[in-house]
Design a protein around this motif. Structure first.
Motif, mmCIF file in Angstrom:
data_model
loop_
_atom_site.group_PDB
_atom_site.id
_atom_site.type_symbol
_atom_site.label_atom_id
_atom_site.label_comp_id
_atom_site.label_asym_id
_atom_site.label_seq_id
_atom_site.Cartn_x
_atom_site.Cartn_y
_atom_site.Cartn_z
ATOM 1 N N PRO A 1 0.814 -1.226 0.000
ATOM 2 C CA PRO A 1 0.000 0.000 0.000
ATOM 3 C C PRO A 1 0.847 1.276 0.000
ATOM 4 N N LEU A 2 2.120 1.150 0.318
ATOM 5 C CA LEU A 2 3.018 2.315 0.341
ATOM 6 C C LEU A 2 3.710 2.523 -1.001
ATOM 7 N N GLY A 3 3.405 1.657 -1.971
ATOM 8 C CA GLY A 3 4.090 1.698 -3.264
ATOM 9 C C GLY A 3 4.854 0.402 -3.475
ATOM 10 N N ASN A 4 4.965 -0.033 -4.706
ATOM 11 C CA ASN A 4 5.592 -1.313 -4.989
ATOM 12 C C ASN A 4 7.105 -1.261 -4.827
ATOM 13 N N LEU A 5 7.677 -2.419 -4.510
ATOM 14 C CA LEU A 5 9.121 -2.591 -4.448
ATOM 15 C C LEU A 5 9.566 -3.476 -5.601
ATOM 16 N N SER A 6 10.750 -3.215 -6.133
ATOM 17 C CA SER A 6 11.309 -4.071 -7.178
ATOM 18 C C SER A 6 11.891 -5.331 -6.553
ATOM 19 N N ILE A 7 11.564 -6.472 -7.140
ATOM 20 C CA ILE A 7 12.183 -7.734 -6.741
ATOM 21 C C ILE A 7 13.465 -7.906 -7.548
ATOM 22 N N ASP A 8 14.545 -8.259 -6.882
ATOM 23 C CA ASP A 8 15.811 -8.486 -7.575
ATOM 24 C C ASP A 8 15.770 -9.883 -8.205
ATOM 25 N N LYS A 9 15.188 -9.948 -9.404
ATOM 26 C CA LYS A 9 15.011 -11.242 -10.069
ATOM 27 C C LYS A 9 16.347 -11.879 -10.450
ATOM 28 N N GLU A 10 17.305 -11.045 -10.824
ATOM 29 C CA GLU A 10 18.606 -11.581 -11.237
ATOM 30 C C GLU A 10 19.289 -12.306 -10.082
ATOM 31 N N PHE A 11 19.298 -11.671 -8.912
ATOM 32 C CA PHE A 11 19.910 -12.302 -7.739
ATOM 33 C C PHE A 11 19.081 -13.506 -7.283
ATOM 34 N N SER A 12 17.762 -13.376 -7.361
ATOM 35 C CA SER A 12 16.880 -14.485 -6.975
ATOM 36 C C SER A 12 17.129 -15.707 -7.857
ATOM 37 N N GLN A 13 17.239 -15.489 -9.170
ATOM 38 C CA GLN A 13 17.502 -16.583 -10.096
ATOM 39 C C GLN A 13 18.888 -17.170 -9.859
ATOM 40 N N TYR A 14 19.839 -16.314 -9.519
ATOM 41 C CA TYR A 14 21.196 -16.773 -9.204
ATOM 42 C C TYR A 14 21.169 -17.753 -8.032
ATOM 43 N N LEU A 15 20.399 -17.422 -7.000
ATOM 44 C CA LEU A 15 20.303 -18.321 -5.842
ATOM 45 C C LEU A 15 19.670 -19.652 -6.226
#
Length: 261
Positions: free
Chosen positions: A97-111
């Motif tokens: 509700p405070l505004g969206n946050l970016s998900i770090d997809k590159e780091f997530s996929q790396y993991l």
């Protein structure tokens, strides 16, 4: 664009920005504790409704926000979906509700690529243990990137590997989500939770065997990491649902803590 939609806004926490800010301003109106670290690497926070555990969680976020981070990695237990290992979210953004946050997809996929016990399970999008943290993260860290990890049946040493990977970089903060004992009398809850608090404060892994906490595996993993890397722990606050509900017969415990130097 794929978005991890909110599912407990309006129940666990308000679905309106002004209402969330009203909660946080209220929490910050109380006198603070001096307990902190110069270099905070991780925080332990509860995940109940803000009315019950928001003050306790807010203490940790407020102290961690004195340092700037590039990425916040939120790790919490799965309450609704059985899974082996853990799920790492691969959405583009995380709604709040405070505004969206970016998900770090590159780091997530790396993991996911590096650790065979990690995957992306879309059914985990209904998990509240991680979601209730995101408004705090957005408020205190602005446009930081986020990584969401939800675990099921997994050894704490596996999660410790992830924490070690994440905290190799000084720009990262780890958030470990857990509530404590559930639905005991107040006296029983205080006794069980005492073992948990002592385990965290004294970095004693054996004491985790004597307590109950839905996110115990994640906390044990973090304390294991702290022991191995010679970081310290500080408890900030402990409370129970009885402080708000006044029901001392079916109590849930909450705590927050810092890991750092």
């Amino acid at each position: 664009m794929s978005i991890r939609k909110t599912v407990v806004a309006g129940s666990f926490y308000p679905n309106e920005k002004d209402e969330i800010l009203r909660y946080i301003n209220h929490f910050n109106s109380f006198e603070d504790t001096d307990e902190t670290f110069e270099d905070i690497k991780a925080i332990i926070v509860p995940h109940a409704g803000y009315i019950y555990s928001g003050y306790t969680a807010n203490l940790a976020y407020k102290k961690a926000s004195l340092k700037s981070y590039k990425r916040v990695v939120v790790i919490g237990p799965s309450h609704n979906v059985y899974l082996k290992g853990a799920s790492v979210a691969l959405y583009d953004e995380y709604e709040t509700p405070l505004g969206n946050l970016s998900i770090d997809k590159e780091f997530s996929q790396y993991l996911i690529d590096k650790y065979d016990f990690l995957d992306f399970n879309i059914e985990c999008e209904f998990e509240h243990s991680t979601e209730v943290q995101v408004p705090f993260i957005k408020h205190y860290f602005g446009d930081v990137e986020i990584v969401e990890i939800i675990y099921g049946e997994i050894d704490y040493k596996e999660i410790s590997k992830i924490i070690d990977e994440v905290l190799n970089s000084s720009v990262n903060l780890v958030v470990i989500s857990t509530d404590l004992s559930h639905f005991y009398t107040l006296e029983e809850a205080n006794n069980l939770d005492g073992f948990f608090l002592s385990a965290v404060q004294n970095k004693n892994l054996d004491l985790f065997n004597s307590c109950e906490a839905c996110g115990k595996v994640g906390v044990k993993a973090l304390i294991n990491w702290a022991i191995q890397n010679r970081y310290e722990s500080k408890l900030l606050h402990y409370c129970t649902s009885a402080d708000v509900s006044k029901d001392k017969n079916r109590v849930v415990g909450y705590t927050s803590a810092l890991i750092g130097r």
